[in-house]
Design a protein around this motif. Structure first.
Motif, PDB file in Angstrom:
ATOM      1  N   PHE A 336       0.819  -1.212   0.000  1.00 10.94           N
ATOM      2  CA  PHE A 336       0.000   0.000   0.000  1.00 10.94           C
ATOM      3  C   PHE A 336       0.857   1.269   0.000  1.00 10.94           C
ATOM      4  CE2 PHE A 336      -2.363  -3.459   1.994  1.00 10.94           C
ATOM      5  CZ  PHE A 336      -3.481  -3.491   1.168  1.00 10.94           C
ATOM      6  N   ALA A 337       2.112   1.123  -0.444  1.00 10.11           N
ATOM      7  CA  ALA A 337       3.014   2.280  -0.437  1.00 10.11           C
ATOM      8  C   ALA A 337       2.654   3.245  -1.565  1.00 10.11           C
ATOM      9  CB  ALA A 337       4.451   1.813  -0.588  1.00 10.11           C
ATOM     10  N   GLY A 338       2.761   4.530  -1.266  1.00  7.60           N
ATOM     11  CA  GLY A 338       2.548   5.557  -2.277  1.00  7.60           C
ATOM     12  C   GLY A 338       3.463   6.724  -1.979  1.00  7.60           C
ATOM     13  N   PRO A 339       3.639   7.621  -2.917  1.00  4.06           N
ATOM     14  CA  PRO A 339       4.583   8.732  -2.728  1.00  4.06           C
ATOM     15  C   PRO A 339       4.045   9.856  -1.839  1.00  4.06           C
ATOM     16  CG  PRO A 339       3.570   8.864  -4.906  1.00  4.06           C
ATOM     17  CD  PRO A 339       3.060   7.596  -4.277  1.00  4.06           C
ATOM     18  N   MET A 340       2.742   9.959  -1.689  1.00  2.00           N
ATOM     19  CA  MET A 340       2.184  11.116  -0.960  1.00  2.00           C
ATOM     20  C   MET A 340       2.529  11.057   0.516  1.00  2.00           C
ATOM     21  SD  MET A 340      -1.538  12.107  -2.500  1.00  2.00           S
ATOM     22  CE  MET A 340      -1.812  13.271  -1.180  1.00  2.00           C
ATOM     23  N   GLY A 341       3.155  12.132   0.982  1.00  2.00           N
ATOM     24  CA  GLY A 341       3.438  12.252   2.401  1.00  2.00           C
ATOM     25  C   GLY A 341       4.682  11.526   2.871  1.00  2.00           C
ATOM     26  N   LEU A 342       5.430  10.928   1.963  1.00  3.51           N
ATOM     27  CA  LEU A 342       6.645  10.221   2.388  1.00  3.51           C
ATOM     28  C   LEU A 342       7.702  11.228   2.811  1.00  3.51           C
ATOM     29  CD1 LEU A 342       7.179   7.279  -0.131  1.00  3.51           C
ATOM     30  CD2 LEU A 342       6.206   7.236   2.179  1.00  3.51           C
ATOM     31  N   LYS A 343       8.471  10.840   3.844  1.00  2.00           N
ATOM     32  CA  LYS A 343       9.481  11.752   4.368  1.00  2.00           C
ATOM     33  C   LYS A 343      10.875  11.457   3.800  1.00  2.00           C
ATOM     34  CE  LYS A 343       6.960  13.723   7.813  1.00  2.00           C
ATOM     35  NZ  LYS A 343       5.651  13.383   7.176  1.00  2.00           N
ATOM     36  N   VAL A 344      10.960  10.519   2.861  1.00  2.00           N
ATOM     37  CA  VAL A 344      12.273  10.150   2.332  1.00  2.00           C
ATOM     38  C   VAL A 344      12.457  10.720   0.922  1.00  2.00           C
ATOM     39  CG1 VAL A 344      12.355   8.022   3.683  1.00  2.00           C
ATOM     40  CG2 VAL A 344      11.384   7.985   1.368  1.00  2.00           C
ATOM     41  N   ARG A 345      13.705  10.659   0.447  1.00  7.30           N
ATOM     42  CA  ARG A 345      13.976  11.109  -0.928  1.00  7.30           C
ATOM     43  C   ARG A 345      13.152  10.270  -1.891  1.00  7.30           C
ATOM     44  NH1 ARG A 345      20.250  10.691  -2.112  1.00  7.30           N
ATOM     45  NH2 ARG A 345      19.702  11.741  -4.057  1.00  7.30           N
ATOM     46  N   ILE A 346      12.589  10.936  -2.903  1.00 11.04           N
ATOM     47  CA  ILE A 346      11.813  10.205  -3.904  1.00 11.04           C
ATOM     48  C   ILE A 346      12.413  10.435  -5.280  1.00 11.04           C
ATOM     49  CG2 ILE A 346       9.562   9.888  -4.993  1.00 11.04           C
ATOM     50  CD1 ILE A 346       8.277  11.026  -2.463  1.00 11.04           C
ATOM     51  N   LEU A 347      12.775   9.332  -5.931  1.00  9.12           N
ATOM     52  CA  LEU A 347      13.231   9.394  -7.322  1.00  9.12           C
ATOM     53  C   LEU A 347      12.176   8.717  -8.178  1.00  9.12           C
ATOM     54  CD1 LEU A 347      15.948  10.246  -6.173  1.00  9.12           C
ATOM     55  CD2 LEU A 347      17.044   8.601  -7.687  1.00  9.12           C
ATOM     56  N   ALA A 348      12.021   9.208  -9.398  1.00 11.53           N
ATOM     57  CA  ALA A 348      11.019   8.587 -10.256  1.00 11.53           C
ATOM     58  C   ALA A 348      11.617   8.267 -11.606  1.00 11.53           C
ATOM     59  CB  ALA A 348       9.827   9.513 -10.430  1.00 11.53           C
ATOM     60  N   ASP A 349      11.132   7.195 -12.189  1.00 13.00           N
ATOM     61  CA  ASP A 349      11.537   6.860 -13.546  1.00 13.00           C
ATOM     62  C   ASP A 349      10.976   7.916 -14.500  1.00 13.00           C
ATOM     63  OD1 ASP A 349      12.655   4.982 -15.560  1.00 13.00           O
ATOM     64  OD2 ASP A 349      10.566   4.991 -16.213  1.00 13.00           O
ATOM     65  N   ARG A 350      11.696   8.142 -15.601  1.00 14.03           N
ATOM     66  CA  ARG A 350      11.278   9.189 -16.546  1.00 14.03           C
ATOM     67  C   ARG A 350       9.873   8.963 -17.095  1.00 14.03           C
ATOM     68  NH1 ARG A 350      16.698   9.046 -19.408  1.00 14.03           N
ATOM     69  NH2 ARG A 350      15.502   7.854 -20.901  1.00 14.03           N
ATOM     70  N   ALA A 351       9.461   7.692 -17.166  1.00 13.30           N
ATOM     71  CA  ALA A 351       8.150   7.406 -17.739  1.00 13.30           C
ATOM     72  C   ALA A 351       7.024   7.940 -16.856  1.00 13.30           C
ATOM     73  CB  ALA A 351       7.987   5.898 -17.940  1.00 13.30           C
TER      74      ALA A 351
END
Length: 576
Positions: A336-351
RNA sequence: CGGGGCGUGGCGCAGUCUGGUAGCGCACCUGCUUUGGGAGCAGGGUGUCGGAGGUUCAAAUCCUCUCGCCCCGACCA
C-alpha cells in the motif's frame, strides 16, 4: 601423443550434478575433475585447451603492446585498506591471517598490486603509456559456484592494466584493448558480441563486456537490430523518445479520490480490482541504501532496474526494503506504499513524468488513491532512467527495434580513470613538472570460462565440437584393427608424418573396439579424425572426417598427410 | 544467508517408509570367443552405506548432532 600412454578419462554417463552442457561435457570428455565446490583440476586435455586460449591471448596482448608480468596470489590487507576495498569488496574476498597475525587475502583481482608497483616505479610522463598483463589464478569466494568452471571460485584469468598520462591516452589504450579482444575471441572461433556494461565493484566510468552468445548464459543482453548498440540488460538505457504516456498530457486533472482496497496489494490485484490497465498505476518501491532510505517510482507495467537506481543515487549498495522497513517508512503494510506524504527522498523513472491521474498506494492498510498527480499531490527529487528495458522499447541510439538474448561474459574491459591511482597515490610529473594521478584502465578475460563458453556454443548430442584453435588436439588417428599389421603400419606412418609437420595429433592406439574409439573421438571433440581400417587399407585409402561434418571423405593413403594439413588449414581459416 | 534435495563400490542408481545375510547396471581384473559406432560367455575383486554419538539382541534403515555436494532465490568482474 599416444592415447594408450596419455590420460583422457571419459564417462559414458552424464554426471548427476552437472547442470549445463559445457559442464557435463567437460567432465565426460575428461577435461576437468572437481576437487570441491567451485574448484577444479584441469586434466591433460583440458589443460591443453586452456594453454591454447592463453597462447592466443598472449599473442594478441603482445601485438597490442602489452607487457607480461606475474603478480602474487596472496595480497596484504593494508593495500586493500588503502584502496578502500577491504571493507567494500564483501565476503567474496577470501581473507585470512598469516602466522604473524598479519591480515591478507587471496587476490580476486589485481588493481591494488599493480597500482602499488606502478606508483613505486613510474614517476614520469615519459614512462607512459604502459600496459601490464598477467595470466594467473584468481580466487573469488562466490556465494554459489555453479556450472563447472563457468562460475568457479578459483579460476584462471588474464588481466591487464593500462596507465596513461591523460584521458585521451586512456581512451587510446582502451580502444587498443577493445580491438585486441575482438581479435582474441574471433581467433577462438566464438560467436560473440561486445556490449556496454555496468562497472560493478571494480568501479570506473565506462566498460564493455564480451558476451559469447548462448541461451544458457547468465547475462541477459539487449541489442539493436538496426545499429551496433548492444548492452547488458542491467545497463541498457531507455531511449529519450519514451513511448507517450497512455494518459493524455493535456487531459484535465481530476480531484484526488480514496478507494478502499481490502487486501489488494500487487499490481495485478490492484489493476484487476479497479479494472484499470497497469500503465495507469505508479509503483512505489522502498529501498535501503548504504546511506539512507529512498523511494523509487516506476510505472505499474515497468520493472525497476536496481543497478540504475544504485548509480542514480551514487550508492554502494541498494536493497529492497523488508516488510518492517516498509511499514516504518510508509506507515502501511507492504502493498500500500505511495509517494504522498513520504518523508524520504523520492526518485522517479522518466516514464512517470508525463503521467496524469494515476493510481498509487495510500500509505494506509487497504487504501489506494486515484487521480494522483505530480506537483499537486507530491513532488519528486528528480526523474531518472530507472527501469529495465522491456520488449517494445526501442534502441536508445537510433530508435531501431531491439532484440533480447543471453550471453556468457568471457571478457570485460573498464576505463578506471583515477580511482585507484588517487587512492593509492600513483602520481607522475607531466611535461610541465606538474604532479597528476595516472589514468588507468583494466581488462579481464576468463580463460577457463572461454573454453566452457566455446563448448556451450559448439557441441552436439555426441559431444564437444572444438573450434580448432583451442582444441586439445588438431587431429586424431583411429586405427581400427590393432592386430592388423598393415593397418598399424599405415596409422603409424601417418602419425609420424603429421608429427613431423607440427600437427597436434593424437593416435588412439588403445586396444579397444572401433565403437569405443569413435565415441570417444566424438565426445572429446577433436576437430579432424582420420580412420585407418582394414577395408580402406585394402583399397589404399583412409577416411578423413571433420567433427562438425556428417560425411567423411576417402583420401589415398599416399597423400593423406597433405590432405590432413590442407583441411586443418581450412579449419583455421573458418574456425566458427 | 533463506528454501528444497541428495550423500550406499570408480560412475549412475535401488534398498530407508515397515530395523534382521548390502544389491543392480556400467566400469574394473582373468580366460576364451569377437573385432567399422560404447561386444558375448564364464569366472573374479570391489563398500568403514559421508562422519560422530545414541536407541536396540540387531541400524544403510529410527533419533540427535555434524560435514559435504547439488538445485532455486538473494548476491556477483
Amino acid at each position: 601423443m599416444r592415447l594408450s600412454r596419455y590420460f583422457i578419462p571419459t564417462y559414458k554417463e552424464v554426471p548427476a550434478d552437472a547442470e549445463v552442457v559445457s559442464h557435463q561435457l567437460m567432465l565426460r570428455a575428461g577435461l576437468i575433475r572437481k576437487l570441491t565446490s567451485g574448484i577444479y583440476t584441469y586434466l591433460p586435455a583440458g589443460l591443453r585447451a586452456i594453454r591454447k586460449v592463453e597462447q592466443i591471448i598472449r599473442e594478441e596482448m603482445n601485438r597490442a603492446g602489452a607487457i607480461e608480468v606475474l603478480m602474487p596470489a596472496v595480497q596484504p590487507a593494508e593495500l586493500w585498506r588503502e584502496s578502500g576495498r577491504w571493507d567494500y569488496y564483501g565476503r567474496e574476498l577470501l581473507r585470512f591471517k598469516d602466522r604473524h597475525n598479519r591480515e591478507a587475502c587471496l587476490g580476486p583481482t589485481h588493481e591494488e598490486v599493480i597500482t602499488d608497483l606502478v606508483r613505486r616505479e613510474i614517476h614520469s610522463y615519459k614512462q607512459m603509456p604502459v600496459n601490464f598483463y598477467q595470466i594467473q589464478t584468481k580466487f573469488r569466494d562466490e556465494i554459489r559456484p555453479r556450472f563447472g568452471v563457468m562460475r568457479g571460485r578459483e579460476f584462471i584469468m588474464k588481466d591487464a592494466y593500462s596507465f596513461d598520462v591523460d584521458e585521451d591516452g586512456a581512451e587510446r589504450s582502451y580502444k587498443a584493448m577493445y580491438e585486441a579482444y575482438e581479435r582474441i575471441f574471433q581467433r577462438c572461433g566464438l560467436r560473440f558480441r561486445a556490449v556496454e556494461a555496468d562497472t560493478g565493484t571494480i568501479g570506473g566510468s565506462y566498460s564493455h563486456e564480451y558476451m559469447v552468445l548462448a541461451e544458457t548464459g547468465e547475462d541477459e543482453i539487449v541489442s539493436c537490430s538496426a545499429c551496433d548498440y548492444a548492452a547488458n540488460l542491467e545497463k541498457a538505457e531507455i531511449g529519450d523518445r519514451e513511448a507517450p504516456a497512455s494518459t493524455d498530457n493535456a487531459a484535465e486533472i481530476f480531484p484526488l479520490e480514496e478507494v478502499e482496497t481490502p487486501d489488494v496489494k500487487s499490481v495485478e490485484e490492484v489493476t484487476a480490482f479497479l479494472s484499470i490497465p497497469p500503465e495507469t498505476l505508479v509503483k512505489t518501491l522502498i529501498y535501503r541504501t548504504d546511506k539512507e532510505i529512498v523511494a523509487a517510482l516506476v510505472r505499474g507495467d515497468h520493472e525497476l532496474n536496481e543497478v540504475k537506481l544504485k548509480n542514480a543515487l551514487g550508492a554502494q549498495t541498494v536493497e529492497l526494503a523488508d516488510s518492517r522497513l516498509v511499514e516504518e517508512t510508509t506507515g502501511a503494510p507492504m502493498g500500500f506504499a505511495g509517494p504522498m506524504g513520504l518523508k524520504v527522498r523520492i526518485l522517479a523513472d522518466r516514464a512517470v513524468r508525463g503521467m496524469r491521474n494515476f493510481v498509487t498506494g495510500g500509505n494506509r492498510k487497504d487504501l489506494h488513491l486515484k487521480n494522483v498527480n505530480l506537483g499537486r499531490d507530491f513532488d519528486v527529487e528528480r526523474f531518472e532512467d530507472l527501469r529495465v528495458v522491456a520488449p517494445g522499447d526501442v534502441c536508445p541510439r537510433c530508435g531501431g527495434p531491439i532484440r533480447f538474448g543471453r550471453g556468457i561474459e568471457v571478457g570485460h574491459i573498464f576505463k578506471l580513470g583515477t580511482k585507484y591511482s588517487e587512492a593509492l597515490r600513483a602520481l607522475f610529473l607531466d611535461r610541465n613538472g606538474k604532479e597528476k594521478p595516472i589514468v588507468m584502465g583494466c581488462y579481464g578475460i576468463g580463460v577457463g570460462r572461454t573454453v566452457a563458453a566455446a563448448i556451450e556454443q559448439n557441441h552436439d548430442e555426441k559431444g564437444i565440437i572444438f573450434p580448432i584453435p583451442i582444441a586439445p588436439f588438431e587431429a586424431t588417428i583411429l586405427p581400427l584393427q590393432m592386430n592388423d599389421a598393415r593397418v598399424m603400419e599405415a596409422a603409424e606412418t601417418l602419425y609420424g608424418g603429421l608429427m613431423e609437420r607440427g600437427v597436434d595429433v593424437l593416435i588412439d592406439d588403445r586396444d579397444e573396439r572401433a565403437g569405443v574409439k569413435f565415441n570417444d573421438a566424438d565426445l572429446t571433440g577433436i576437430p579432424l579424425r582420420v580412420t585407418v581400417g582394414r577395408k580402406g587399407i585394402e583399397k589404399g585409402i583412409v577416411e578423413i572426417k571433420l567433427r562438425r561434418d556428417t560425411q567423411s571423405v576417402e583420401v589415398p593413403l599416399q597423400g593423406a598427410v597433405d590432405a590432413v594439413l590442407e583441411r586443418i588449414k581450412a579449419l583455421y581459416d573458418s574456425p566458427a
